[in-house]
Scaffold this motif. Structure first.
Motif, mmCIF file in Angstrom:
data_model
loop_
_atom_site.group_PDB
_atom_site.id
_atom_site.type_symbol
_atom_site.label_atom_id
_atom_site.label_comp_id
_atom_site.label_asym_id
_atom_site.label_seq_id
_atom_site.Cartn_x
_atom_site.Cartn_y
_atom_site.Cartn_z
ATOM 1 N N ILE A 96 5.621 -16.026 -18.173
ATOM 2 C CA ILE A 96 5.910 -14.828 -17.383
ATOM 3 C C ILE A 96 5.797 -13.620 -18.308
ATOM 4 N N HIS A 97 4.965 -12.642 -17.934
ATOM 5 C CA HIS A 97 4.560 -11.595 -18.859
ATOM 6 C C HIS A 97 4.903 -10.183 -18.384
ATOM 7 N N GLU A 98 4.924 -9.949 -17.084
ATOM 8 C CA GLU A 98 5.252 -8.621 -16.570
ATOM 9 C C GLU A 98 5.843 -8.754 -15.167
ATOM 10 N N LEU A 99 6.810 -7.896 -14.847
ATOM 11 C CA LEU A 99 7.513 -7.967 -13.569
ATOM 12 C C LEU A 99 7.619 -6.584 -12.941
ATOM 13 N N MET A 100 7.187 -6.467 -11.690
ATOM 14 C CA MET A 100 7.490 -5.281 -10.890
ATOM 15 C C MET A 100 8.640 -5.668 -9.975
ATOM 16 N N ILE A 101 9.850 -5.298 -10.389
ATOM 17 C CA ILE A 101 11.071 -5.734 -9.720
ATOM 18 C C ILE A 101 11.483 -4.770 -8.611
ATOM 19 N N ASP A 102 11.324 -3.488 -8.888
ATOM 20 C CA ASP A 102 11.871 -2.471 -7.986
ATOM 21 C C ASP A 102 10.851 -1.366 -7.735
ATOM 22 N N PRO A 103 9.773 -1.661 -6.982
ATOM 23 C CA PRO A 103 8.793 -0.609 -6.693
ATOM 24 C C PRO A 103 9.443 0.523 -5.915
ATOM 25 N N GLU A 104 8.976 1.729 -6.174
ATOM 26 C CA GLU A 104 9.557 2.897 -5.528
ATOM 27 C C GLU A 104 8.610 3.538 -4.522
ATOM 28 N N ALA A 105 7.312 3.517 -4.822
ATOM 29 C CA ALA A 105 6.339 4.180 -3.957
ATOM 30 C C ALA A 105 6.017 3.374 -2.706
ATOM 31 N N VAL A 106 6.218 2.069 -2.771
ATOM 32 C CA VAL A 106 6.016 1.202 -1.609
ATOM 33 C C VAL A 106 7.253 0.330 -1.454
ATOM 34 N N ASP A 107 7.397 -0.279 -0.294
ATOM 35 C CA ASP A 107 8.550 -1.128 -0.027
ATOM 36 C C ASP A 107 8.529 -2.370 -0.909
ATOM 37 N N GLU A 108 9.701 -2.845 -1.290
ATOM 38 C CA GLU A 108 9.783 -4.038 -2.135
ATOM 39 C C GLU A 108 9.123 -5.244 -1.487
ATOM 40 N N ALA A 109 9.151 -5.331 -0.183
ATOM 41 C CA ALA A 109 8.593 -6.484 0.525
ATOM 42 C C ALA A 109 7.088 -6.594 0.352
ATOM 43 N N ILE A 110 6.430 -5.504 -0.039
ATOM 44 C CA ILE A 110 4.985 -5.555 -0.277
ATOM 45 C C ILE A 110 4.628 -5.170 -1.714
ATOM 46 N N GLY A 111 5.589 -4.620 -2.476
ATOM 47 C CA GLY A 111 5.256 -4.078 -3.783
ATOM 48 C C GLY A 111 5.708 -4.870 -4.981
ATOM 49 N N GLU A 112 6.476 -5.942 -4.788
ATOM 50 C CA GLU A 112 6.890 -6.758 -5.935
ATOM 51 C C GLU A 112 5.731 -7.639 -6.410
ATOM 52 N N TRP A 113 5.655 -7.857 -7.710
ATOM 53 C CA TRP A 113 4.664 -8.788 -8.255
ATOM 54 C C TRP A 113 5.115 -9.347 -9.604
ATOM 55 N N VAL A 114 4.534 -10.490 -9.930
ATOM 56 C CA VAL A 114 4.813 -11.210 -11.179
ATOM 57 C C VAL A 114 3.489 -11.466 -11.877
#
Length: 218
Positions: A2-20
């Motif tokens: 596991i190398h990078e985490l988008m935990i709390d996107p702000e510009a889009v909703d978390e339901a579509i903006g989280e990624w691992v």
């Protein structure tokens, strides 16, 4: 790993903006078909491929698994796979107040895990592993993670899979690596990519981490 985490996107909703983001630090080609993302509690879901063979990752290469694998909807992440986003079980989601990310084989064996606390990340900024700490052991330590500063299409900041930059000459790299987790500078990329393909002003090449092969496209 596991190398990078988008935990709390702000510009889009978390339901579509989280990624691992997953990095293959081995010498073998890895196939993550039917592998799973889970946490220590109720989350557990199979990773779905975005196209046939998209979950194969070469040695020294990266793979991004997203809640929504549409680049134009998810904030600007190029995704290889997706997971079912669900905050109450039967899926996977990353809590902003602290959570775990487990990468599991189809049989449930643990390949890698990361645990983080409530102050690990800030809204709209992905957390990435320092490239001086690339191992499944080093990513256990919060001090080896840092904020990523490349602007994505949505306005959030992160470096999923690769870095884009412009080149006045096809195949000529214009990116310059910086120390630690600082990422390559991007100029006018998103503005140009919003234009129709025939009217784009520059040739774009893909630039990767320092410990990864450079590759040109376009």
């Amino acid at each position: 790993m596991i190398h990078e985490l988008m935990i709390d996107p702000e510009a889009v909703d978390e339901a579509i903006g989280e990624w691992v983001e997953i990095y293959n630090d081995s010498d073998d080609v890895l196939n993550l078909t039917q592998h799973r993302l889970a946490d220590a509690d109720k989350d557990d879901t199979v990773i779905e491929e975005s196209w046939s063979g998209s979950l194969e990752v070469q040695p020294g290469d990266y793979l991004v698994i997203c809640a929504n694998d549409n680049y134009f909807d998810n904030g600007g992440a190029d995704c290889h796979g997706s997971f079912h986003y669900e905050t109450w079980g039967s899926g996977f989601a990353m809590s902003n107040k602290g959570d775990e990310v487990f990468l599991l084989t189809p049989s449930g064996a643990l390949l890698d895990s990361v645990s983080y606390g409530a102050v690990f990340s800030i809204p709209g900024v992905a957390m990435g592993l320092d490239d001086r700490a690339i191992s499944t052991g080093e990513n256990d330590y919060a001090s080896n993670w840092c904020e990523q500063d490349r602007m994505m299409k949505s306005g959030d900041e992160g470096t999923p899979d690769r870095y884009q930059c412009s080149s006045d000459q096809k195949g000529q790299m214009c990116c310059e690596a910086m120390r630690g987790c600082q990422c390559w500078q991007v100029k006018d990329f998103h503005e140009d990519m919003d234009r129709p393909a025939k009217s784009r002003r520059k040739v774009w090449v893909a630039c990767f981490h320092r410990n990864r092969r450079n590759a040109a496209s376009g």
